[in-house]
Motif scaffolding. Sequence first.
Motif, short mmCIF file in Angstrom:
data_model
loop_
_atom_site.label_atom_id
_atom_site.label_comp_id
_atom_site.label_asym_id
_atom_site.label_seq_id
_atom_site.Cartn_x
_atom_site.Cartn_y
_atom_site.Cartn_z
N GLN A 179 0.85 -1.19 0.00
CA GLN A 179 0.00 0.00 0.00
C GLN A 179 0.88 1.24 0.00
OE1 GLN A 179 -3.50 0.38 2.63
NE2 GLN A 179 -2.48 2.18 3.46
N TRP A 180 0.63 2.14 -0.93
CA TRP A 180 1.31 3.41 -0.95
C TRP A 180 0.70 4.31 0.11
CZ3 TRP A 180 0.55 0.63 -5.35
CH2 TRP A 180 1.66 0.43 -6.16
N GLU A 181 1.48 5.28 0.57
CA GLU A 181 0.96 6.26 1.51
C GLU A 181 -0.21 7.00 0.86
OE1 GLU A 181 2.44 10.24 3.87
OE2 GLU A 181 3.93 8.88 3.02
N ASN A 182 -1.31 7.14 1.61
CA ASN A 182 -2.51 7.75 1.05
C ASN A 182 -3.24 8.49 2.17
OD1 ASN A 182 -4.83 8.40 -0.34
ND2 ASN A 182 -5.54 6.31 -0.58
N ASN A 219 -4.19 9.81 5.39
CA ASN A 219 -3.72 9.46 6.74
C ASN A 219 -3.23 8.03 6.86
OD1 ASN A 219 -4.35 12.03 7.66
ND2 ASN A 219 -6.44 11.46 8.17
N GLN A 220 -3.25 7.28 5.78
CA GLN A 220 -2.82 5.88 5.81
C GLN A 220 -1.34 5.79 5.42
OE1 GLN A 220 -4.67 3.21 6.70
NE2 GLN A 220 -6.42 4.51 7.12
N PRO A 221 -0.51 5.21 6.27
CA PRO A 221 0.91 5.06 5.91
C PRO A 221 1.09 3.94 4.88
CG PRO A 221 0.49 4.01 8.01
CD PRO A 221 -0.81 4.68 7.59
N SER A 222 2.23 3.97 4.23
CA SER A 222 2.55 2.87 3.31
C SER A 222 2.90 1.63 4.13
CB SER A 222 3.71 3.24 2.40
OG SER A 222 4.89 3.40 3.14
#
Length: 129
Positions: free
Chosen positions: A11-14, A16-19
């Motif tokens: 998962q890429w950083e998006n 407030n979600q970290p990678s």
Amino acid sequence: DLLQITGWHYQWENNNQPSFGPIEVTDYGKIWVEKGTLKGYGVKFFLGQCIVGDPTDTIPGLPRKGAVAALKTLEHTQNYAEGLKAVQDLYKETIGDGWEEYLTEQGRLLWMVKELDKNKEPVLWQHSY
């Protein structure tokens, strides 16, 4: 949650979600507690979510049971059958009468449908094995 699906995930950083990742999700998976929140992947994480719920999707889980209870319930389980039995026992103890219906509802809200039956209808999650 896509992390129920076996295979490689990234998962890429998006926002407030970290990678994270890449990680390989195995059949049963892994769970841990990070900053008071249940984290993990695989079916073990799904079972943990049956306990804690998913506030993002407004799924309540078990009343008064959080990430620590989920970890304590599932940490020594080695496969789906053991994990499901542990979750069922916690539901019986916490809910009492009606626990089966409540667990079915929570599980179906959290389960990612992975297959269709012969009539092309989703195969829904069941709390029996």
